[in-house]
Design a protein around this motif. Structure first.
Motif, PDB file in Angstrom:
ATOM      1  N   ALA A 156       0.838  -0.992   0.031  1.00 36.16           N
ATOM      2  CA  ALA A 156       0.051   0.126  -0.018  1.00 36.16           C
ATOM      3  C   ALA A 156       0.620   0.831  -0.216  1.00 36.16           C
ATOM      4  CB  ALA A 156      -1.077   0.037   1.453  1.00 36.16           C
ATOM      5  N   VAL A 157       1.968   1.257   0.574  1.00 36.48           N
ATOM      6  CA  VAL A 157       3.183   2.404   0.786  1.00 36.48           C
ATOM      7  C   VAL A 157       3.350   2.953  -0.400  1.00 36.48           C
ATOM      8  CG1 VAL A 157       5.217   3.380   2.192  1.00 36.48           C
ATOM      9  CG2 VAL A 157       2.572   2.205   3.185  1.00 36.48           C
ATOM     10  N   ARG A 158       3.969   1.879  -0.952  1.00 34.27           N
ATOM     11  CA  ARG A 158       4.531   1.172  -1.616  1.00 34.27           C
ATOM     12  C   ARG A 158       3.332   2.208  -3.162  1.00 34.27           C
ATOM     13  NH1 ARG A 158       5.808  -3.463  -3.048  1.00 34.27           N
ATOM     14  NH2 ARG A 158       7.834  -3.561  -2.120  1.00 34.27           N
ATOM     15  N   ARG A 159       2.533   1.822  -3.277  1.00 35.59           N
ATOM     16  CA  ARG A 159       1.574   2.307  -5.002  1.00 35.59           C
ATOM     17  C   ARG A 159       1.312   3.729  -4.468  1.00 35.59           C
ATOM     18  NH1 ARG A 159      -3.318  -1.877  -5.539  1.00 35.59           N
ATOM     19  NH2 ARG A 159      -1.933  -4.113  -6.033  1.00 35.59           N
ATOM     20  N   TYR A 160       1.013   3.913  -2.557  1.00 34.71           N
ATOM     21  CA  TYR A 160       1.151   5.473  -2.583  1.00 34.71           C
ATOM     22  C   TYR A 160       2.178   6.378  -3.204  1.00 34.71           C
ATOM     23  CZ  TYR A 160      -0.069   9.541  -0.194  1.00 34.71           C
ATOM     24  OH  TYR A 160      -0.850  11.185   0.443  1.00 34.71           O
ATOM     25  N   VAL A 161       3.451   5.890  -2.396  1.00 32.05           N
ATOM     26  CA  VAL A 161       4.526   6.902  -2.822  1.00 32.05           C
ATOM     27  C   VAL A 161       5.051   7.016  -4.595  1.00 32.05           C
ATOM     28  CG1 VAL A 161       7.219   7.223  -3.230  1.00 32.05           C
ATOM     29  CG2 VAL A 161       5.922   6.310  -0.573  1.00 32.05           C
ATOM     30  N   ASP A 162       4.091   5.320  -5.500  1.00 32.41           N
ATOM     31  CA  ASP A 162       4.546   6.155  -6.715  1.00 32.41           C
ATOM     32  C   ASP A 162       3.730   6.783  -7.780  1.00 32.41           C
ATOM     33  OD1 ASP A 162       6.277   3.886  -6.734  1.00 32.41           O
ATOM     34  OD2 ASP A 162       5.576   2.080  -6.898  1.00 32.41           O
ATOM     35  N   LEU A 163       2.089   6.948  -6.870  1.00 30.54           N
ATOM     36  CA  LEU A 163       1.692   7.367  -7.672  1.00 30.54           C
ATOM     37  C   LEU A 163       1.331   9.045  -7.501  1.00 30.54           C
ATOM     38  CD1 LEU A 163      -1.295   8.057  -8.407  1.00 30.54           C
ATOM     39  CD2 LEU A 163      -2.227   7.453  -6.193  1.00 30.54           C
ATOM     40  N   HIS A 164       2.047   9.416  -6.079  1.00 27.81           N
ATOM     41  CA  HIS A 164       2.688  10.556  -5.728  1.00 27.81           C
ATOM     42  C   HIS A 164       3.885  11.218  -6.558  1.00 27.81           C
ATOM     43  CE1 HIS A 164      -0.928  11.617  -3.685  1.00 27.81           C
ATOM     44  NE2 HIS A 164      -1.141  10.123  -3.259  1.00 27.81           N
ATOM     45  N   ASP A 165       4.358  10.486  -6.604  1.00 30.58           N
ATOM     46  CA  ASP A 165       5.975  10.561  -7.277  1.00 30.58           C
ATOM     47  C   ASP A 165       5.564  10.278  -8.211  1.00 30.58           C
ATOM     48  OD1 ASP A 165       9.073  11.318  -6.914  1.00 30.58           O
ATOM     49  OD2 ASP A 165       9.007   9.527  -7.648  1.00 30.58           O
ATOM     50  N   GLU A 166       4.693  10.045  -8.574  1.00 29.92           N
ATOM     51  CA  GLU A 166       4.564   9.614 -10.321  1.00 29.92           C
ATOM     52  C   GLU A 166       4.187  12.006 -10.759  1.00 29.92           C
ATOM     53  OE1 GLU A 166       4.672   9.924 -14.812  1.00 29.92           O
ATOM     54  OE2 GLU A 166       5.878   8.654 -13.154  1.00 29.92           O
ATOM     55  N   ALA A 167       2.596  12.139 -10.186  1.00 31.26           N
ATOM     56  CA  ALA A 167       1.911  13.194  -9.635  1.00 31.26           C
ATOM     57  C   ALA A 167       3.406  14.584  -9.870  1.00 31.26           C
ATOM     58  CB  ALA A 167       0.914  13.563  -8.995  1.00 31.26           C
ATOM     59  N   PHE A 168       4.073  14.415  -8.871  1.00 28.14           N
ATOM     60  CA  PHE A 168       4.698  15.871  -8.575  1.00 28.14           C
ATOM     61  C   PHE A 168       5.602  15.834  -9.887  1.00 28.14           C
ATOM     62  CE2 PHE A 168       9.394  16.449  -7.855  1.00 28.14           C
ATOM     63  CZ  PHE A 168       8.655  17.808  -7.439  1.00 28.14           C
ATOM     64  N   ARG A 169       6.344  14.620 -10.220  1.00 31.28           N
ATOM     65  CA  ARG A 169       7.249  14.331 -11.621  1.00 31.28           C
ATOM     66  C   ARG A 169       6.401  14.915 -13.004  1.00 31.28           C
ATOM     67  NH1 ARG A 169      11.099   9.163 -11.538  1.00 31.28           N
ATOM     68  NH2 ARG A 169      11.071   9.168  -9.184  1.00 31.28           N
ATOM     69  N   ARG A 170       5.212  14.752 -12.727  1.00 31.32           N
ATOM     70  CA  ARG A 170       4.484  14.733 -14.073  1.00 31.32           C
ATOM     71  C   ARG A 170       4.516  16.420 -13.809  1.00 31.32           C
ATOM     72  NH1 ARG A 170       0.340  10.405 -13.223  1.00 31.32           N
ATOM     73  NH2 ARG A 170      -0.344  11.832 -12.300  1.00 31.32           N
ATOM     74  N   GLU A 171       4.216  17.460 -13.213  1.00 29.49           N
ATOM     75  CA  GLU A 171       3.354  18.452 -12.081  1.00 29.49           C
ATOM     76  C   GLU A 171       5.185  19.351 -12.857  1.00 29.49           C
ATOM     77  OE1 GLU A 171       1.928  22.197 -11.669  1.00 29.49           O
ATOM     78  OE2 GLU A 171       1.306  20.360 -12.710  1.00 29.49           O
ATOM     79  N   ALA A 172       5.853  18.424 -12.557  1.00 25.55           N
ATOM     80  CA  ALA A 172       7.254  19.216 -12.673  1.00 25.55           C
ATOM     81  C   ALA A 172       8.092  19.489 -14.166  1.00 25.55           C
ATOM     82  CB  ALA A 172       8.493  18.877 -11.500  1.00 25.55           C
ATOM     83  N   ARG A 173       7.576  18.691 -15.206  1.00 25.43           N
ATOM     84  CA  ARG A 173       7.118  18.590 -16.796  1.00 25.43           C
ATOM     85  C   ARG A 173       6.572  19.247 -16.813  1.00 25.43           C
ATOM     86  NH1 ARG A 173       8.542  13.551 -16.028  1.00 25.43           N
ATOM     87  NH2 ARG A 173       6.316  12.708 -16.625  1.00 25.43           N
ATOM     88  N   ARG A 174       5.583  19.853 -16.641  1.00 27.86           N
ATOM     89  CA  ARG A 174       4.765  20.688 -17.596  1.00 27.86           C
ATOM     90  C   ARG A 174       5.228  21.567 -16.983  1.00 27.86           C
ATOM     91  NH1 ARG A 174       0.687  24.235 -15.722  1.00 27.86           N
ATOM     92  NH2 ARG A 174       0.652  23.644 -13.688  1.00 27.86           N
ATOM     93  N   GLN A 175       5.270  22.220 -15.615  1.00 30.66           N
ATOM     94  CA  GLN A 175       6.053  23.512 -15.422  1.00 30.66           C
ATOM     95  C   GLN A 175       7.734  24.058 -16.032  1.00 30.66           C
ATOM     96  OE1 GLN A 175       6.250  24.643 -11.241  1.00 30.66           O
ATOM     97  NE2 GLN A 175       4.111  23.512 -11.120  1.00 30.66           N
TER      98      GLN A 175
END
Length: 75
Positions: free
Chosen positions: A29-48
């Motif tokens: 559960a923790v791995r999935r949560y971190v993967d989800l939020h880490d990827e969201a952070f990376r997507r936002e950084a790429r977008r900006q």
């Protein structure tokens, strides 16, 4: 990791029903949560970053000109 009593009870029931340890389920559960939020952070950084790279240098000069004009108006 500390869990409230209700969540601990529910986790234990799920672990028993799946024949897995509570730790194994919590790790997943923790791995999935971190993967989800880490990827969201990376997507936002790429977008900006892409948005910033499309800006023209003139935009920056215009921004600072406006700031100077507003500052002068306050004096």
């Amino acid at each position: 990791m500390r869990l409230d009593e209700e969540l601990e009870r529910r986790l234990a029931a799920v672990a028993r029903s799946q024949g897995r340890s509570k730790s194994d389920i919590a790790r997943e559960a923790v791995r999935r949560y971190v993967d989800l939020h880490d990827e969201a952070f990376r997507r936002e950084a790429r977008r900006q970053s892409q948005r910033a790279s499309r800006r023209q240098a003139d935009d920056d000069y215009h921004f600072w000109d406006v700031i100077e004009q507003e500052d002068a108006a306050w004096r």
